[in-house]
Scaffold this active site. Structure first.
Site, PDB file in Angstrom:
ATOM      1  N   GLN A  69      26.349  17.214  47.955  1.00  0.00           N
ATOM      2  CA  GLN A  69      27.622  17.927  47.100  1.00  0.00           C
ATOM      3  C   GLN A  69      28.468  16.531  46.986  1.00  0.00           C
ATOM      4  OE1 GLN A  69      27.943  20.633  50.679  1.00  0.00           O
ATOM      5  NE2 GLN A  69      30.467  20.384  50.746  1.00  0.00           N
ATOM      6  N   CYS A  75      28.986  23.386  49.677  1.00  0.00           N
ATOM      7  CA  CYS A  75      28.319  23.799  50.022  1.00  0.00           C
ATOM      8  C   CYS A  75      27.627  25.358  49.711  1.00  0.00           C
ATOM      9  CB  CYS A  75      28.427  23.756  51.759  1.00  0.00           C
ATOM     10  SG  CYS A  75      30.143  25.288  52.092  1.00  0.00           S
ATOM     11  N   HIS A 375      32.220  25.974  56.331  1.00  0.00           N
ATOM     12  CA  HIS A 375      30.641  25.351  55.744  1.00  0.00           C
ATOM     13  C   HIS A 375      29.364  26.515  55.616  1.00  0.00           C
ATOM     14  CE1 HIS A 375      28.481  21.632  54.258  1.00  0.00           C
ATOM     15  NE2 HIS A 375      27.531  22.060  55.045  1.00  0.00           N
ATOM     16  N   ASN A 397      21.056  20.592  54.928  1.00  0.00           N
ATOM     17  CA  ASN A 397      22.266  20.931  55.180  1.00  0.00           C
ATOM     18  C   ASN A 397      22.153  20.590  53.163  1.00  0.00           C
ATOM     19  OD1 ASN A 397      24.763  20.730  54.586  1.00  0.00           O
ATOM     20  ND2 ASN A 397      25.569  19.173  56.387  1.00  0.00           N
TER      21      ASN A 397
END
Length: 456
Positions: A69, A75, A375, A397
């Protein structure tokens, strides 16, 4: 200030200095932490040796490539599309694939600006003062990048999806600060204009007409910075066997409905949260005032449940080959380079002589502003012991492949209990009594409540 308050006099400061130097370990810690990152100094070597990115239950396919990102707060979009692409890749026999994060980001920016302007009208019509807490809160960050699960559902159902190759990243997708600064200034300017109109007795029709004019300017800024999605697209691709395939011309909504929804229907997923504050009992439904991104879209709803239920549902989903979207506070007890989220990863007490970040309970961290969801990521694997007790999760992630194990983290069950706040699972895994909570009339939390924090 209380009458008995004591200033930091020279005597008190000397006493603090003497106590510091009485302990030689403080000097050693000072020598280390003035030269390197204090968190790196607190890393537990023993724990790093024992942490392994190996799991006994894992989804059959993980998405490729690892996404990034970059300098944006997207996110929640990345995590959603990372979860969605796994069954899509299986269905279409793909080696690598990404949905366009920039496409959904374009529509979120446009929709959220419109949502903000209507919120300004709503607040003014309700008699809220411009220097009151609510309007001050709305004006603080009129169009941040972050979001919640219900917001992504709004975007996908209204605007669909496209492959990333057909709407690639732009500079302002990957580094959003400059564009956001332009938008925030215009939105505050436009907010004042709307409040002035209301003070002068403008009708709802006049206000809507003015918002359309304002949105013409907003659309121009966003379109110049991000590009403008096409109404239809044609997607050509090779599958794993190098066979040529072609889909289209097709609209993004048709693409979602026909080619994505059969393997991942966002309306079949439910968001469960865990808020342990005594004021918010489990088994109840909540929402946050003025929180959303689409006028006429679904509200952001929280079904509050114990953290143990959330953890068990995540494990069950993974065992059934379905990854899980989740929201957490990512910065606490997190060894970023190693990709380890564990309460034992750092030994703060050894270095600083006191423990930090878990001195308060989870509920008190929410109450005292020391914790909130910041997040969103995705679970793709879980490990359990011989008795079925959950030990750790594997996390995908969206920060590139340089951290952790090529972009993946290991997250302990204890860390989950302390810092995970919400998960999204298919409703078929959720007990009937928990699903029944969604039929309640939600309790409305104030706009500034920590459960309204957006994942970035």
């Amino acid at each position: 200030m209380v009458a008995s308050a004591r200033a930091l006099t020279p005597d008190i400061i000397n006493e603090l200095r003497n106590k510091f130097y009485e302990n030689e370990k403080n000097v050693l810690a000072q020598n280390v932490c003035t030269k390197i990152d204090p968190l790196e100094a607190c890393m537990s070597r023993k724990y790093i040796e024992e942490a392994q990115h190996v799991f006994n239950h894992k989804v059959e396919l993980e998405g490729k490539p690892i996404t990034n990102q970059k300098n944006s707060g997207r996110c929640w979009i990345f995590a959603t599309l990372n979860v969605m692409r796994i069954p899509f890749m299986q269905q279409h026999n793909l080696e690598e694939f990404e949905f366009s994060q920039g496409y959904l980001f374009f529509w979120d920016k446009l929709e959220r600006c419109n949502y903000f302007l209507h919120n300004m009208v709503k607040a003014a019509r309700s008699g809220e003062s411009v220097n009151g807490r609510l309007v001050s809160w709305l004006l603080h960050d009129p169009t941040c990048d972050g979001g919640q699960w219900d917001m992504i559902v709004n975007l996908i159902n209204r605007h669909g999806l496209v492959p990333k190759k057909l709407f690639p990243e732009s500079f302002s997708c990957e580094s959003t600060m400059r564009m956001n600064s332009l938008l925030k200034s215009k939105l505050r300017e436009f907010g004042k204009a709307l409040r002035d109109m209301i003070a002068s007795g403008a009708s709802d029709a006049d206000l809507e007409s003015q918002i359309i004019e304002q949105m013409t300017v907003i659309y121009r800024i966003i379109g110049i910075c991000l590009g403008i999605p096409s109404e239809k697209f044609t997607w050509e691709y090779y599958d794993k066997t190098k066979n040529y395939n072609c889909i289209g011309p097709i609209t993004p909504v048709e693409f979602y409905e026909k080619y994505v929804k059969p393997s991942f229907n966002v309306d079949d997923k439910v968001c469960l949260v865990t808020d342990p504050r005594p004021t918010n009992p489990y088994g109840k439904l909540y929402t946050v005032d003025y929180l959303g991104n689409v006028v006429g879209g679904r509200s952001t709803i929280y079904n509050n449940q114990p953290v143990e239920l959330l953890m068990n549902l995540c494990a069950e989903s993974i065992k059934q080959n379905e990854p899980v979207w989740f929201g957490c506070e990512v910065g606490k007890r997190f060894a970023m380079k190693q990709g380890i989220q564990d309460l034992e990863a750092h030994d703060f007490k050894l270095v600083f002589g006191t423990d930090v970040q878990i001195g308060l309970t989870k509920a008190d961290r929410l109450l005292y502003g020391d914790s909130m969801m910041t997040h969103a990521m995705a679970f793709t694997a879980v490990s359990t012991d011989a008795n079925g007790k959950i030990k750790k999760f594997r996390v995908e992630n969206s920060w590139g492949d340089e951290r952790g194990e090529k972009g993946y983290h290991v997250l302990s069950a204890d860390w989950f209990s302390e810092f995970v706040f919400e998960v999204v699972v298919d409703k078929k895994y959720v007990p009937d009594d928990v699903m029944a909570v969604f039929q309640q009339e939600p309790t409305v939390l104030p706009a500034w409540d920590p459960m309204g924090t957006l994942a970035q």
